[in-house]
Write a protein that holds these residues in place. Structure first.
Motif, short mmCIF file in Angstrom:
data_model
loop_
_atom_site.label_atom_id
_atom_site.label_comp_id
_atom_site.label_asym_id
_atom_site.label_seq_id
_atom_site.Cartn_x
_atom_site.Cartn_y
_atom_site.Cartn_z
N ILE A 136 0.82 -1.22 0.00
CA ILE A 136 0.00 0.00 0.00
C ILE A 136 0.86 1.27 0.00
CG2 ILE A 136 -1.69 1.32 1.34
CD1 ILE A 136 -2.58 -1.53 2.36
N TYR A 137 1.92 1.26 0.78
CA TYR A 137 2.76 2.45 0.82
C TYR A 137 3.27 2.81 -0.58
CZ TYR A 137 6.72 5.51 1.39
OH TYR A 137 7.59 6.55 1.24
N GLN A 138 3.79 1.81 -1.28
CA GLN A 138 4.33 2.09 -2.62
C GLN A 138 3.24 2.60 -3.55
OE1 GLN A 138 7.31 2.30 -3.45
NE2 GLN A 138 8.32 1.28 -1.74
N ALA A 139 2.05 2.00 -3.47
CA ALA A 139 0.98 2.34 -4.40
C ALA A 139 0.33 3.67 -4.06
CB ALA A 139 -0.06 1.22 -4.39
N ALA A 140 0.10 3.93 -2.78
CA ALA A 140 -0.74 5.06 -2.41
C ALA A 140 0.02 6.26 -1.86
CB ALA A 140 -1.78 4.60 -1.37
N GLN A 188 -1.66 29.22 -1.58
CA GLN A 188 -1.12 27.92 -1.91
C GLN A 188 -0.75 27.18 -0.63
OE1 GLN A 188 2.37 27.86 -4.36
NE2 GLN A 188 1.68 25.97 -5.32
N SER A 189 -1.04 25.89 -0.58
CA SER A 189 -0.76 25.14 0.63
C SER A 189 -0.54 23.68 0.28
CB SER A 189 -1.94 25.26 1.59
OG SER A 189 -3.09 24.64 1.02
N ALA A 190 -0.01 22.95 1.25
CA ALA A 190 0.17 21.51 1.06
C ALA A 190 -1.19 20.82 1.01
CB ALA A 190 0.99 20.94 2.22
N ILE A 191 -1.33 19.86 0.14
CA ILE A 191 -2.59 19.15 -0.01
C ILE A 191 -2.31 17.65 -0.01
CG2 ILE A 191 -4.56 18.70 -1.54
CD1 ILE A 191 -3.85 21.44 -2.86
N MET A 192 -3.10 16.92 0.74
CA MET A 192 -3.01 15.46 0.68
C MET A 192 -4.42 14.89 0.64
SD MET A 192 -1.26 12.81 3.35
CE MET A 192 -2.24 11.36 3.72
N PRO A 193 -4.65 13.91 -0.24
CA PRO A 193 -5.99 13.31 -0.28
C PRO A 193 -6.22 12.43 0.94
CG PRO A 193 -4.50 12.10 -1.73
CD PRO A 193 -3.72 13.28 -1.19
N GLY A 194 -7.48 12.23 1.32
CA GLY A 194 -7.83 11.29 2.39
C GLY A 194 -8.10 9.92 1.80
N PHE A 195 -7.86 8.89 2.61
CA PHE A 195 -8.01 7.53 2.11
C PHE A 195 -9.11 6.76 2.83
CE2 PHE A 195 -3.81 8.87 0.88
CZ PHE A 195 -3.65 8.33 -0.39
N ALA A 196 -9.99 7.48 3.54
CA ALA A 196 -11.03 6.79 4.31
C ALA A 196 -11.90 5.91 3.42
CB ALA A 196 -11.90 7.82 5.04
#
Ligand code: HEC
Length: 123
Positions: free
Chosen positions: A2-6, A53-61
Motif C-alpha cells: 500500500i505504501y508504494q501504491a498510495a 497555496q498550501s500543502a494538499i493530501m488526499p484522504g483515504f477513508a
C-alpha cells in the motif's frame, strides 16, 4: 504494497509542494508515541488552505479498509521510525472512523475544518 501504491509518489521526498509530502523518516507523526495523527492524516488527508497555496493530501477513508490501514501503520512505524507497530492502532482506527474520537484537520492556514467524508463529527 500500500505504501508504494498510495503514498510513495508524494512521500519519497522528490516531489515539490503542494503535493510533495515529507520523507517519513522526518515525520513527527510517524515517530510519535501514539498513532492518532497518522490515522487522522491517512483517513482525512489535508484540505487546501483557503486563499493561498498550501500543502494538499488526499484522504483515504473511502479507499483503504481498516486492515489495510492497520498494515500500513505497522509498515510506516517499522520502516521509518524503526519501532514496533503501535499496539492500539486498530482500536484507535475503528474509534476514529466511527466518530468516537473527535477529529479536526488543520491545513497550513491553521483554520480547523471537520472532515466531511466519514462518520466523524465536527464539534
Ligand atoms: C497527493 C500527494 C500525497 C499522497 C498520495 C499522500 N500524501 Fe501524505 N502528505 C502530503 C502532503 C503535501 C503533506 C503535508 C506536508 C508534509 O507534512 O509532508 C502530507 C502529510 C502527511 C503526514 C503528516 C506528516 C507529519 O509528520 O507532519 C502523514 C503522516 C502522511 N502524509 C501520510 C500519508 C500516507 C500514509 C499516505 C498513503 C496512504 C499519504 N500520506 C499519501 C501529500 C500526499
Amino acid at each position: 504494497m500500500i505504501y508504494q501504491a498510495a503514498c510513495a509518489t508524494c512521500h519519497d521526498g522528490s516531489r515539490p509542494q503542494p503535493f510533495g509530502g515529507m520523507d517519513f523518516h522526518l515525520s513527527s507523526a510517524v515517530n510519535a508515541p501514539g498513532p492518532q495523527n497518522v490515522i487522522n492524516t491517512v483517513l482525512f488527508g489535508l484540505p487546501a488552505a483557503s486563499g493561498r497555496q498550501s500543502a494538499i493530501m488526499p484522504g483515504f477513508a473511502a479507499t483503504l479498509s481498516d486492515d489495510q490501514v492497520t498494515d500500513l501503520l505497522a509498515y510506516l512505524r517499522e520502516a521509518f521510525a524503526g519501532q514496533p507497530a503501535w499496539p492500539d492502532a486498530s482500536e484507535r482506527l475503528a474509534a476514529t472512523r466511527n466518530g468516537k474520537y473527535q477529529v479536526s484537520v488543520r491545513p497550513s492556514d491553521g483554520i480547523e475544518r471537520g472532515p466531511d467524508n466519514v462518520g466523524a463529527q465536527d464539534r
